[in-house]
Design an enzyme around this catalytic site. Structure first.
Site, mmCIF file in Angstrom:
data_model
loop_
_atom_site.group_PDB
_atom_site.id
_atom_site.type_symbol
_atom_site.label_atom_id
_atom_site.label_comp_id
_atom_site.label_asym_id
_atom_site.label_seq_id
_atom_site.Cartn_x
_atom_site.Cartn_y
_atom_site.Cartn_z
ATOM 1 N N TYR A 119 0.769 -1.438 0.435
ATOM 2 C CA TYR A 119 -0.252 -0.717 0.223
ATOM 3 C C TYR A 119 0.840 1.221 -0.442
ATOM 4 O O TYR A 119 0.931 1.657 -1.128
ATOM 5 C CB TYR A 119 -1.193 0.090 0.857
ATOM 6 C CG TYR A 119 -1.873 1.166 1.879
ATOM 7 C CD1 TYR A 119 -2.307 1.902 0.406
ATOM 8 C CD2 TYR A 119 -1.567 1.732 2.707
ATOM 9 C CE1 TYR A 119 -3.029 3.007 0.449
ATOM 10 C CE2 TYR A 119 -2.141 2.773 2.890
ATOM 11 C CZ TYR A 119 -3.158 3.142 2.130
ATOM 12 O OH TYR A 119 -4.111 4.493 2.502
ATOM 13 N N ASP A 126 10.442 -6.816 -3.274
ATOM 14 C CA ASP A 126 8.464 -7.214 -2.762
ATOM 15 C C ASP A 126 8.835 -9.016 -3.135
ATOM 16 O O ASP A 126 8.975 -9.391 -3.929
ATOM 17 C CB ASP A 126 7.782 -6.746 -3.029
ATOM 18 C CG ASP A 126 6.995 -6.730 -2.384
ATOM 19 O OD1 ASP A 126 6.305 -5.330 -2.682
ATOM 20 O OD2 ASP A 126 6.010 -7.810 -1.841
ATOM 21 N N ASN A 127 8.549 -9.612 -2.203
ATOM 22 C CA ASN A 127 7.972 -11.254 -2.136
ATOM 23 C C ASN A 127 6.630 -11.224 -2.050
ATOM 24 O O ASN A 127 5.458 -12.748 -2.034
ATOM 25 C CB ASN A 127 8.052 -11.637 -0.571
ATOM 26 C CG ASN A 127 7.622 -11.164 0.178
ATOM 27 O OD1 ASN A 127 6.587 -10.431 0.495
ATOM 28 N ND2 ASN A 127 7.692 -11.289 1.646
ATOM 29 N N ASP A 185 12.934 -12.161 -0.838
ATOM 30 C CA ASP A 185 12.107 -11.512 0.343
ATOM 31 C C ASP A 185 14.048 -10.847 1.520
ATOM 32 O O ASP A 185 15.136 -12.234 1.166
ATOM 33 C CB ASP A 185 12.194 -12.889 1.374
ATOM 34 C CG ASP A 185 11.293 -12.574 2.118
ATOM 35 O OD1 ASP A 185 11.874 -12.336 3.457
ATOM 36 O OD2 ASP A 185 9.970 -13.782 2.719
ATOM 37 N N SER A 192 6.352 3.430 13.505
ATOM 38 C CA SER A 192 5.145 3.461 13.643
ATOM 39 C C SER A 192 4.705 3.947 14.794
ATOM 40 O O SER A 192 5.324 3.937 15.585
ATOM 41 C CB SER A 192 4.513 2.059 13.974
ATOM 42 O OG SER A 192 2.641 1.892 14.511
ATOM 43 N N TYR A 219 4.549 -5.998 17.436
ATOM 44 C CA TYR A 219 4.524 -5.249 16.248
ATOM 45 C C TYR A 219 5.124 -3.771 16.728
ATOM 46 O O TYR A 219 6.346 -3.267 15.916
ATOM 47 C CB TYR A 219 3.094 -4.598 15.916
ATOM 48 C CG TYR A 219 3.060 -4.098 15.026
ATOM 49 C CD1 TYR A 219 3.638 -4.092 13.456
ATOM 50 C CD2 TYR A 219 2.954 -1.870 14.676
ATOM 51 C CE1 TYR A 219 3.848 -2.727 12.618
ATOM 52 C CE2 TYR A 219 2.733 -1.635 14.437
ATOM 53 C CZ TYR A 219 3.286 -2.502 12.660
ATOM 54 O OH TYR A 219 3.271 -0.674 12.139
ATOM 55 N N LYS A 225 9.500 -2.935 15.743
ATOM 56 C CA LYS A 225 9.867 -1.430 15.224
ATOM 57 C C LYS A 225 11.018 -0.270 16.243
ATOM 58 O O LYS A 225 11.972 0.158 15.608
ATOM 59 C CB LYS A 225 8.904 -0.197 14.831
ATOM 60 C CG LYS A 225 7.801 -1.014 13.613
ATOM 61 C CD LYS A 225 8.563 -0.674 12.356
ATOM 62 C CE LYS A 225 7.050 -1.012 11.762
ATOM 63 N NZ LYS A 225 7.267 -0.914 10.208
ATOM 64 N N ARG A 269 -8.318 9.041 15.975
ATOM 65 C CA ARG A 269 -7.519 8.410 15.407
ATOM 66 C C ARG A 269 -6.854 9.577 14.753
ATOM 67 O O ARG A 269 -7.589 10.249 14.293
ATOM 68 C CB ARG A 269 -7.211 6.920 15.094
ATOM 69 C CG ARG A 269 -7.665 5.617 15.137
ATOM 70 C CD ARG A 269 -5.741 5.169 16.193
ATOM 71 N NE ARG A 269 -5.911 4.059 17.009
ATOM 72 C CZ ARG A 269 -6.509 4.020 17.939
ATOM 73 N NH1 ARG A 269 -7.065 5.199 18.749
ATOM 74 N NH2 ARG A 269 -6.759 2.801 18.880
ATOM 75 N N ARG A 314 -11.233 -4.082 20.617
ATOM 76 C CA ARG A 314 -11.077 -4.724 19.653
ATOM 77 C C ARG A 314 -9.070 -4.695 21.217
ATOM 78 O O ARG A 314 -8.970 -3.781 21.121
ATOM 79 C CB ARG A 314 -10.239 -4.423 18.572
ATOM 80 C CG ARG A 314 -9.343 -4.553 17.877
ATOM 81 C CD ARG A 314 -9.242 -4.832 16.300
ATOM 82 N NE ARG A 314 -7.991 -3.473 15.920
ATOM 83 C CZ ARG A 314 -7.985 -2.623 15.082
ATOM 84 N NH1 ARG A 314 -8.546 -3.183 14.338
ATOM 85 N NH2 ARG A 314 -7.569 -1.427 15.006
ATOM 86 N N ASP A 332 -6.082 -1.521 21.504
ATOM 87 C CA ASP A 332 -6.266 -0.225 20.812
ATOM 88 C C ASP A 332 -5.968 1.032 21.709
ATOM 89 O O ASP A 332 -6.995 0.848 22.978
ATOM 90 C CB ASP A 332 -7.252 -0.335 20.743
ATOM 91 C CG ASP A 332 -7.865 -1.524 19.412
ATOM 92 O OD1 ASP A 332 -6.872 -0.594 18.427
ATOM 93 O OD2 ASP A 332 -9.304 -0.951 18.551
#
Ligand code: UFG
Length: 333
Positions: free
Chosen positions: A12, A32-33, A51, A117, A141, A145, A221, A282, A285
């Site tokens: 994206y 890119d894989n 990869d 992020s 995650y 980072k 957000r 969720r 969050d």
């Protein structure tokens, strides 16, 4: 002409970046894989299927080209999944990223743009979040980072590898020309899911939690247009290539929107009804995330062009309609 390696250039954000780099007259190589990206999202440049976990493949790639810089977009991005399956995140986002940095050091490539992020901050301690906000990631995650950001400090000191870490808040929207857009499989992000509900590709969208400590009870957000996000990358790249020091920037618009507000704006922009199902919170969050991006504006001269949520959603809707129409055409064949 400078040669830029875009890792994850079929995804994206990477695919929008490739388009912008080509327009700015860079020679672009995409690695890119295709695990989360699409071959047809690559609008130009040299495509190499591979990869970053493959050290020999990286060695061949770096021997075959003389890169001026590397931009790294190839990471797994689902917070919940990272809690369930942390090794997937540490293996790719951390270990395989070290392979990439190794290849850079070995081949004397000294310029690196890293997709970081807002997840590195953990639970916000104050608003809006500036670069100095404490880093206490609360999931694998975010930790993956943050580890890379810390490692990059050491690699600069030891090897002179210069980097800019760009901490995204909520990347959203689509190419204003309508050529590219968001295509995650499965899709988990709010705006594309809301628009799929508007176009009829999905029956409804689930709203995760209404009991947060926010004015309307839903999560807040800071949505940033994909074009503006990529523009910040381009400015950061140009600064590094002209000798700037390593640094990090928070990238958002500085305005928060609740989930309910996003749905309301989407109804107005699309003119469609959107069926909403109330769900539980969720896991993982935070109630609110809003960026302070003054530093990127002051140092990079970054000026978001599409800061309004209605424009972000309108561009995403243009993409969703095209995608929905093509699915319908296939259904009718
Ligand atoms: N949401 C819903 N329903 C959905 C999907 C999302 O109510 O079907 C809500 C979420 O609970 C959240 C908001 O909409 O409050 C935004 O959710 P997204 O999944 O679109 O985005 P996140 O803020 O969870 O994630 C973003 C990036 C991630 C990154 C994370 C780090 O998209 O890739 O920030 O904080 F990991």
């Amino acid at each position: 002409m400078k040669t830029i390696l875009v890792v994850g250039g079929a995804g994206y954000i990477g695919s929008h970046m490739v388009k912008m780099l080509l327009a700015a007259d860079y020679y672009v190589v995409i690695l890119d894989n295709l695990s989360g990206g699409y071959r047809d999202a690559i609008l130009g440049g040299d495509f190499v299927f591979g990869d970053i976990a493959d050290r020999q493949g990286l060695e061949r790639l770096f021997s075959g080209y003389s890169f001026d810089a590397v931009m790294h977009f190839a990471s797994f991005i689902r917070v919940g999944e990272s809690v369930q399956n942390p090794r997937k995140y540490y293996q790719n986002n951390l270990a395989a990223t070290l392979n990439l940095l190794d290849a850079m050091v070995t081949h004397d490539v000294k310029t690196f743009i890293f997709s970081s992020s807002a997840a590195i901050f953990g639970e916000p301690q104050y608003f809006p979040l500036d670069e100095k906000h404490p880093k206490q990631p609360i999931n694998p995650y975010g930790l993956s980072k943050w580890f890379i950001e810390k490692i990059l400090v050491d690699y600069d000191q030891a090897y002179g590898l210069k980097s800019v870490c760009l901490r995204y808040f909520n990347a959203a929207g689509a190419d204003p020309d309508g050529q590219l857009g968001e295509r995650h499989d499965p899709e988990t992000h709010l705006i594309p899911l809301v628009l799929e509900a508007a176009s009829g590709r999905r029956e409804s969208v689930m709203l995760y939690g209404q009991d947060y400590d926010t004015p309307d009870g839903t999560c807040i957000r800071d949505y940033i247009h994909i074009h503006d996000l990529c523009q910040a990358h381009l400015l950061a790249l140009e600064q590094l290539l002209t000798g700037a020091d390593s640094t990090a920037y928070n990238l958002g618009n500085g305005t928060g929107f609740s989930v309910k507000q996003v749905i309301d704006v989407a109804k107005k922009v699309t003119g469609q009804s959107i069926s909403v199902v109330m769900g539980e919170r969720r896991k993982g969050d935070p109630a609110a995330l809003v960026a302070d991006s003054k530093r990127a504006q002051a140092v990079l001269g970054w000026r978001p062009k599409y800061a309004g949520l209605a424009t972000i959603i309108a561009h995403a809707w243009q993409w969703e309609k095209r995608y929905a129409d093509s699915t319908m055409e296939l259904d009718n064949m």
